[in-house]
Motif scaffolding. Sequence first.
Motif, PDB file in Angstrom:
ATOM      1  N   ALA A   7      58.824 -25.033  63.849  1.00 56.07           N
ATOM      2  CA  ALA A   7      58.467 -25.860  62.622  1.00 56.07           C
ATOM      3  C   ALA A   7      57.264 -26.618  62.815  1.00 56.07           C
ATOM      4  CB  ALA A   7      59.712 -26.686  62.621  1.00 56.07           C
ATOM      5  N   TRP A   9      56.711 -29.847  62.416  1.00 56.77           N
ATOM      6  CA  TRP A   9      56.711 -31.240  63.038  1.00 56.77           C
ATOM      7  C   TRP A   9      56.714 -31.269  64.492  1.00 56.77           C
ATOM      8  CZ3 TRP A   9      60.089 -32.673  66.697  1.00 56.77           C
ATOM      9  CH2 TRP A   9      61.622 -31.992  66.744  1.00 56.77           C
ATOM     10  N   LEU A  10      56.974 -30.101  65.135  1.00 54.27           N
ATOM     11  CA  LEU A  10      57.038 -30.026  66.770  1.00 54.27           C
ATOM     12  C   LEU A  10      55.430 -30.292  67.109  1.00 54.27           C
ATOM     13  CD1 LEU A  10      59.186 -27.059  67.439  1.00 54.27           C
ATOM     14  CD2 LEU A  10      59.472 -29.381  68.375  1.00 54.27           C
ATOM     15  N   THR A  13      54.754 -34.194  67.883  1.00 50.54           N
ATOM     16  CA  THR A  13      55.547 -34.986  68.765  1.00 50.54           C
ATOM     17  C   THR A  13      54.837 -35.238  69.960  1.00 50.54           C
ATOM     18  OG1 THR A  13      57.829 -35.160  69.840  1.00 50.54           O
ATOM     19  CG2 THR A  13      56.683 -33.056  70.019  1.00 50.54           C
ATOM     20  N   ASP A 105      69.548 -40.257  64.734  1.00 57.33           N
ATOM     21  CA  ASP A 105      69.269 -38.874  64.290  1.00 57.33           C
ATOM     22  C   ASP A 105      70.185 -38.660  62.958  1.00 57.33           C
ATOM     23  OD1 ASP A 105      68.209 -35.935  64.270  1.00 57.33           O
ATOM     24  OD2 ASP A 105      70.692 -35.678  64.562  1.00 57.33           O
ATOM     25  N   ASP A 114      61.706 -35.489  53.216  1.00 54.06           N
ATOM     26  CA  ASP A 114      60.385 -35.473  53.544  1.00 54.06           C
ATOM     27  C   ASP A 114      59.705 -36.531  52.748  1.00 54.06           C
ATOM     28  OD1 ASP A 114      61.000 -33.518  55.182  1.00 54.06           O
ATOM     29  OD2 ASP A 114      59.923 -31.997  54.160  1.00 54.06           O
ATOM     30  N   ARG A 133      61.217 -37.858  63.173  1.00 51.33           N
ATOM     31  CA  ARG A 133      59.828 -37.192  62.823  1.00 51.33           C
ATOM     32  C   ARG A 133      59.940 -35.965  62.107  1.00 51.33           C
ATOM     33  NH1 ARG A 133      55.685 -38.375  66.210  1.00 51.33           N
ATOM     34  NH2 ARG A 133      57.261 -39.295  67.938  1.00 51.33           N
ATOM     35  N   PRO A 134      61.230 -35.076  62.400  1.00 49.49           N
ATOM     36  CA  PRO A 134      61.212 -33.738  61.592  1.00 49.49           C
ATOM     37  C   PRO A 134      61.095 -34.050  59.900  1.00 49.49           C
ATOM     38  CG  PRO A 134      62.812 -33.888  63.466  1.00 49.49           C
ATOM     39  CD  PRO A 134      62.239 -35.143  63.206  1.00 49.49           C
ATOM     40  N   ARG A 135      61.561 -35.308  59.471  1.00 53.39           N
ATOM     41  CA  ARG A 135      61.636 -35.483  58.340  1.00 53.39           C
ATOM     42  C   ARG A 135      60.284 -36.216  57.527  1.00 53.39           C
ATOM     43  NH1 ARG A 135      65.885 -35.009  60.416  1.00 53.39           N
ATOM     44  NH2 ARG A 135      67.672 -33.791  59.462  1.00 53.39           N
ATOM     45  N   ARG A 136      59.212 -36.323  58.520  1.00 55.06           N
ATOM     46  CA  ARG A 136      58.019 -36.763  58.312  1.00 55.06           C
ATOM     47  C   ARG A 136      57.995 -37.800  57.216  1.00 55.06           C
ATOM     48  NH1 ARG A 136      53.569 -32.117  58.909  1.00 55.06           N
ATOM     49  NH2 ARG A 136      54.466 -31.282  60.678  1.00 55.06           N
TER      50      ARG A 136
END
Length: 402
Positions: A7, A9-10, A13, A105, A114, A133-136
Motif C-alpha cells: 500500500a 502509505w507505507l 512512514t 487506531d 482519505d 497515516r494510512p488514511r492520509r
Amino acid sequence: MPRPAFANWLSDTNDVTQIFLAAGQIPGLINMAGGLPDPSTWPIADLSALAANAISNHPKDALAYAPIEGLPSLRDTIAARFSAPGLHLHRDNVMITSGGMQALDLLGKVLLDDGSLIAAQSPAYLGALDAWRPRRPIYRPMHLHANDFDPEAAFQGAQFAYTVPNFSNPTGRLVGLDQRQALLSAAQTTGTWLIEDDPYGTLYYDSAPLPRMLSLSASNSPHEDTPYDGPVIYLGTLSKELAPGLRVGWVIAAPQMIRALVTAKQGSDMSTSGLSQRITQDAFAAGLTDRILPEILALYRARRDALCAAMTTHLADLFTWEIPAGGMFVWATARDPALNTDALLPEALAQGVCITPSSVFDPHGLNRRAIRINFTLNDPEKLTEGVRRLARAAKSCLIKAA
C-alpha cells in the motif's frame, strides 16, 4: 511473477519508533528516546499473584474470548474511577482497548476518510501520526501556547481535535486550565470531537493535577441515570501507571462513539486480553496503582532533576529547554539553526546514545531543530553520561554542517 505492491502509505512512514525500541538491545547504548517506564516500578510479586488468582478463580474472564467492548466489571470500575461531580459515567461510556495505541487506531477508522482534516496539538505525538497515516489526513497544527491561538477557528471543519494536555508527548508541556476550558468551549460551539489523550495524567511532580477536560464537560450529563454525552473522547492507559506489557487502555466517550468504536474493534482484534483485563480489574480493586504511585513520582522527579542538571552543565550552549512539571520528556531546541536533528540521530547513535528528532512529530517532517529526551528509563548516572555523549554528537554535527 512480480507480486502486488505494498500500500502507498507505507512509503510515508518512519523507522524512528523501531530504532528506539530496538536500542535497548545494543550493548552499552543509553536509550533516551522512547517513552519507557523503569522496570523497577513494576510490582512483580503483586502482578504474579493477581495473574494466578485470575486464572484459578476467574478462568472464564481470563481465558475465554472477552466481550468486544471489555469485561463488564472493568468497564464499571473505569466508569466509577473517572466519574466526578456532575459527571455521571456509565458502562455504556467505556470501552477497553489493547493499549492506548489501539484507541488511536480505532478513532482513525471511525472518523477519518482519505484527506480528512485533523486539528492536532503541535508538535504531535508520533504514535498518533502513525496510527492515522494510512488514511492520509490533512493536519491543521494547533500551537496551544501561542498568544494568537484561536480554538474555534482551529476546530472549524475538522473531524476531531487531538490534544495531550497533561505533559504533552513530545514537548512535556502542561495545558493550563484556561486553555482547557477554551478548547472545550470550542468543541461545544463547533460540534467537533475533542480527543483528550492522557497517558501521563498521573505523573504530576510539582503540583496537584488539573481537572481533565472530560470532567470540565460534566454539565453535559446532569442526571445520574443519563450517560455522559459530551464532545470529549478521553483516552487512558495502564502503561505508565502499572505496566505496559498488560496492553490495557480505555476510551471514555458518548455512547454513540463507543458503539462505533466497538464495531471497528470487532474487525481489529475481537477483544482485549481477558487475562490482562482481569488483572487490571483486581489491581484497581486492591488499590495497587494508588499504592505504587508515590514511589514512581519520587523516582521520576529525581531523574527529571538529574537530566536537567546535566543538560545545564553540558548542553546549555547548544540547546534551550523548559523543565517539565510532569510526564516523561524534556523538549530541547537547538540554538543554532544549522544543527539538523535528523542528522544528529546517527551521530548520537555513534556516540552511544539514542534521542528522538523533532521531524517525526511534524506531519510534514519540516521541524528539524529540536529533540525529545526521555528521563524515566535511566538512573541519574546514565542520564548524565547520555547528555555528555549527546553534547559530543551535537558538536560533531555542527562541525560537519559548517
